[in-house]
Every structure is written in structure tokens, then in C-alpha cells.
Design a protein around this motif. Sequence first.
Motif, PDB file in Angstrom:
ATOM      1  N   THR A 180       6.866  -8.402 -14.397  1.00 25.39           N
ATOM      2  CA  THR A 180       6.297  -7.644 -15.503  1.00 25.39           C
ATOM      3  C   THR A 180       4.789  -7.585 -15.321  1.00 25.39           C
ATOM      4  N   PRO A 181       4.080  -6.621 -15.943  1.00 28.08           N
ATOM      5  CA  PRO A 181       2.617  -6.586 -15.830  1.00 28.08           C
ATOM      6  C   PRO A 181       1.966  -7.909 -16.201  1.00 28.08           C
ATOM      7  N   GLY A 182       2.529  -8.601 -17.205  1.00 28.31           N
ATOM      8  CA  GLY A 182       1.981  -9.897 -17.592  1.00 28.31           C
ATOM      9  C   GLY A 182       2.142 -10.942 -16.502  1.00 28.31           C
ATOM     10  N   GLY A 183       3.147 -10.733 -15.628  1.00 30.80           N
ATOM     11  CA  GLY A 183       3.382 -11.680 -14.551  1.00 30.80           C
ATOM     12  C   GLY A 183       2.315 -11.639 -13.471  1.00 30.80           C
ATOM     13  N   LEU A 184       1.458 -10.613 -13.490  1.00 31.73           N
ATOM     14  CA  LEU A 184       0.370 -10.536 -12.519  1.00 31.73           C
ATOM     15  C   LEU A 184      -0.798 -11.424 -12.911  1.00 31.73           C
ATOM     16  N   GLU A 185      -0.867 -11.796 -14.195  1.00 32.08           N
ATOM     17  CA  GLU A 185      -1.988 -12.589 -14.673  1.00 32.08           C
ATOM     18  C   GLU A 185      -1.649 -14.064 -14.594  1.00 32.08           C
ATOM     19  N   PRO A 186      -2.636 -14.912 -14.246  1.00 35.16           N
ATOM     20  CA  PRO A 186      -2.388 -16.357 -14.202  1.00 35.16           C
ATOM     21  C   PRO A 186      -2.149 -16.919 -15.591  1.00 35.16           C
ATOM     22  N   ALA A 187      -1.430 -18.017 -15.654  1.00 31.69           N
ATOM     23  CA  ALA A 187      -1.191 -18.655 -16.946  1.00 31.69           C
ATOM     24  C   ALA A 187      -2.504 -19.143 -17.531  1.00 31.69           C
ATOM     25  N   PRO A 188      -2.656 -19.086 -18.862  1.00 31.03           N
ATOM     26  CA  PRO A 188      -3.911 -19.554 -19.470  1.00 31.03           C
ATOM     27  C   PRO A 188      -4.133 -21.029 -19.198  1.00 31.03           C
ATOM     28  N   ALA A 236       0.827  -1.206   0.000  1.00 28.53           N
ATOM     29  CA  ALA A 236       0.000   0.000   0.000  1.00 28.53           C
ATOM     30  C   ALA A 236       0.863   1.259   0.000  1.00 28.53           C
ATOM     31  N   LYS A 237       1.934   1.249   0.794  1.00 32.51           N
ATOM     32  CA  LYS A 237       2.816   2.416   0.872  1.00 32.51           C
ATOM     33  C   LYS A 237       3.540   2.653  -0.448  1.00 32.51           C
ATOM     34  N   ARG A 238       3.993   1.568  -1.093  1.00 28.97           N
ATOM     35  CA  ARG A 238       4.681   1.712  -2.374  1.00 28.97           C
ATOM     36  C   ARG A 238       3.763   2.296  -3.444  1.00 28.97           C
ATOM     37  N   LEU A 239       2.478   1.958  -3.360  1.00 27.02           N
ATOM     38  CA  LEU A 239       1.531   2.378  -4.401  1.00 27.02           C
ATOM     39  C   LEU A 239       0.776   3.644  -4.048  1.00 27.02           C
ATOM     40  N   GLY A 240       0.877   4.092  -2.786  1.00 29.69           N
ATOM     41  CA  GLY A 240       0.144   5.284  -2.373  1.00 29.69           C
ATOM     42  C   GLY A 240      -1.339   5.046  -2.218  1.00 29.69           C
ATOM     43  N   VAL A 241      -1.708   3.819  -1.798  1.00 28.72           N
ATOM     44  CA  VAL A 241      -3.116   3.496  -1.570  1.00 28.72           C
ATOM     45  C   VAL A 241      -3.274   3.016  -0.132  1.00 28.72           C
ATOM     46  N   SER A 242      -4.499   2.672   0.248  1.00 31.55           N
ATOM     47  CA  SER A 242      -4.753   2.201   1.605  1.00 31.55           C
ATOM     48  C   SER A 242      -4.592   0.692   1.690  1.00 31.55           C
ATOM     49  N   LYS A 243      -4.343   0.182   2.906  1.00 34.78           N
ATOM     50  CA  LYS A 243      -4.270  -1.268   3.111  1.00 34.78           C
ATOM     51  C   LYS A 243      -5.578  -1.967   2.747  1.00 34.78           C
ATOM     52  N   PRO A 244      -6.758  -1.390   3.104  1.00 33.29           N
ATOM     53  CA  PRO A 244      -8.007  -2.052   2.697  1.00 33.29           C
ATOM     54  C   PRO A 244      -8.140  -2.204   1.178  1.00 33.29           C
ATOM     55  N   THR A 245      -7.544  -1.268   0.427  1.00 32.90           N
ATOM     56  CA  THR A 245      -7.609  -1.374  -1.027  1.00 32.90           C
ATOM     57  C   THR A 245      -6.843  -2.594  -1.521  1.00 32.90           C
ATOM     58  N   VAL A 246      -5.632  -2.788  -1.003  1.00 29.72           N
ATOM     59  CA  VAL A 246      -4.824  -3.954  -1.397  1.00 29.72           C
ATOM     60  C   VAL A 246      -5.524  -5.235  -0.959  1.00 29.72           C
ATOM     61  N   PRO A 274      -7.784  -3.480  -9.461  1.00 26.01           N
ATOM     62  CA  PRO A 274      -7.186  -2.172  -9.720  1.00 26.01           C
ATOM     63  C   PRO A 274      -7.440  -1.713 -11.142  1.00 26.01           C
ATOM     64  N   ILE A 275      -7.531  -0.395 -11.316  1.00 25.87           N
ATOM     65  CA  ILE A 275      -7.706   0.139 -12.659  1.00 25.87           C
ATOM     66  C   ILE A 275      -6.431  -0.135 -13.470  1.00 25.87           C
ATOM     67  N   GLU A 276      -6.594  -0.183 -14.782  1.00 25.16           N
ATOM     68  CA  GLU A 276      -5.510  -0.618 -15.661  1.00 25.16           C
ATOM     69  C   GLU A 276      -4.220   0.173 -15.468  1.00 25.16           C
ATOM     70  N   ARG A 277      -4.359   1.495 -15.234  1.00 33.05           N
ATOM     71  CA  ARG A 277      -3.140   2.313 -15.144  1.00 33.05           C
ATOM     72  C   ARG A 277      -2.330   2.018 -13.890  1.00 33.05           C
ATOM     73  N   ARG A 278      -2.890   1.271 -12.945  1.00 32.29           N
ATOM     74  CA  ARG A 278      -2.147   0.910 -11.731  1.00 32.29           C
ATOM     75  C   ARG A 278      -1.343  -0.376 -11.888  1.00 32.29           C
ATOM     76  N   LEU A 279      -1.663  -1.174 -12.908  1.00 33.10           N
ATOM     77  CA  LEU A 279      -1.053  -2.498 -13.011  1.00 33.10           C
ATOM     78  C   LEU A 279       0.466  -2.434 -13.154  1.00 33.10           C
ATOM     79  N   ALA A 280       0.955  -1.473 -13.937  1.00 34.52           N
ATOM     80  CA  ALA A 280       2.407  -1.357 -14.116  1.00 34.52           C
ATOM     81  C   ALA A 280       3.101  -1.053 -12.792  1.00 34.52           C
ATOM     82  N   ALA A 281       2.504  -0.173 -11.971  1.00 27.58           N
ATOM     83  CA  ALA A 281       3.089   0.176 -10.676  1.00 27.58           C
ATOM     84  C   ALA A 281       3.056  -1.009  -9.725  1.00 27.58           C
ATOM     85  N   ILE A 282       1.971  -1.790  -9.754  1.00 30.20           N
ATOM     86  CA  ILE A 282       1.873  -2.977  -8.899  1.00 30.20           C
ATOM     87  C   ILE A 282       2.944  -3.988  -9.298  1.00 30.20           C
ATOM     88  N   ALA A 283       3.087  -4.198 -10.615  1.00 33.69           N
ATOM     89  CA  ALA A 283       4.096  -5.140 -11.103  1.00 33.69           C
ATOM     90  C   ALA A 283       5.498  -4.704 -10.689  1.00 33.69           C
TER      91      ALA A 283
END
Length: 212
Positions: free
Chosen positions: A173-181, A138-148, A158-167
Motif C-alpha cells: 500500500t502507499p503507506g507501506g512505502l513510509e518507514p514506521a514512526p 523503471a519499466k513498470r513506472l515509465g521512468v528512467s533507471k537513474p530516476t529510481v 518522487p512526486i506525490e502522484r507517483r507514490l500509488a504507482a510505485i506502491a
Amino acid sequence: MTIQASLEEQPDERGAVRRTLRLGVGGRLGDGTTASALVRNISASGMLLETATALGEGDAIAVALPEAGDCTARVVWSDAPLYGCRFAAPLPAAAVSAALLRGQPRGTPSDDGGAEDEFGTRLQRLRRERGMSLGDVAKRLGVSKPTVWAWEHGKSRPIERRLAAIAEALGVTPGGLEPAPAALPEAVERSRREIARAYGVEPAQVRIMIEL
């Protein structure tokens, strides 16, 4: 399950703004009094609300609920456009069930949030593998703990523009956040079960033909 709602703003007798959230209906952006909203999660104690309307911690909202009438909720944390709200008094189980039914289109099976749950499970696993707490992320992303927490438990995504920051925070990588097909046979069987559930039959009665 996500419930469509509208957030109405009207001045009360003292001139203060009174907000009313109506579930199961859409809002009309642009008229200055009614805006679209989504209830991402609701329980006896509170709800997770998503809306473009700016709300602040401590703001009161009158929630029009089936089986319970108007209930008061207050914003206890905010990470626009998401707001965590707590009801002034716990809701009866019947009121929660009736509210959830408002979010289920007639003739369709209930939404089990599968895609969001898969994302949340992977997010939680990556966080724990790196020895990070909810507060660390939460601190790294500037959001609240309940959000995470809501992301990890499939209550919201999370909205799409946050995915890069989360990754970046998790070192993937952003693709690494998604499960394998899913493997092809597994995907076919899952589709068979979903079709069977939608039509109220046994999976064995569903035949899937693929033309190549």
C-alpha cells in the motif's frame, strides 16, 4: 541538499535559445524568460536538476557557479520535471563545495536529507526483496533507471502522484512505502540532538519539557 536556482532563457547572436542556470536565487514564473529550478544534487561530474521548463536530452545549459564561473552542462537523461546533467569538464572540489554552501541557509545546520534517505532505503529494500532490478521498477513506472536510483539514494523524491504507482509495482500500500514512526523516546532524543546542533551546544545541555 537542495539548492534553489533560476533558469534563464535568452536568444544568442544566432537567434538560438541560450539557457543559464543561476544558483542561490529564485526564478520568476510567467515572464517567459526566467523560471524556478531546484538543483537536487551536484557533484564534480554532474547534477540532478528539477524544473518546469521542458528540456531535451543533449540540451546545453550554462551553469553560473561560484569559484568556477560559467560551466557547460548537457542533459543526458530526462524524466520531467527531473533532468540528469553532465558537466563538460569535471568541477574542482572548491566549486562543488561553494555551490553546496549556496543551498545552506545562514545560521541553520546543513540538511542531511533524513526523510528522503529513509524513504529511499525502504524503497530499495522492498525492491530487492521482490527480486526486482532498477530497470524492472523503471519499466513498470515509465521512468528512467537513474530516476529510481536517485529515489533510493535520497537524491530526490518522487512526486506525490507517483507514490500509488510505485506502491502497486512493489505490491504494497502507499503507506507501506513510509518507514514506521519512531518510538517516543527515540523521537525525543533525536529532537534533542537536532536542537543542540542548531544552537551549538551539547545534547546534555538541552532540556525538553512536555506539558500534558
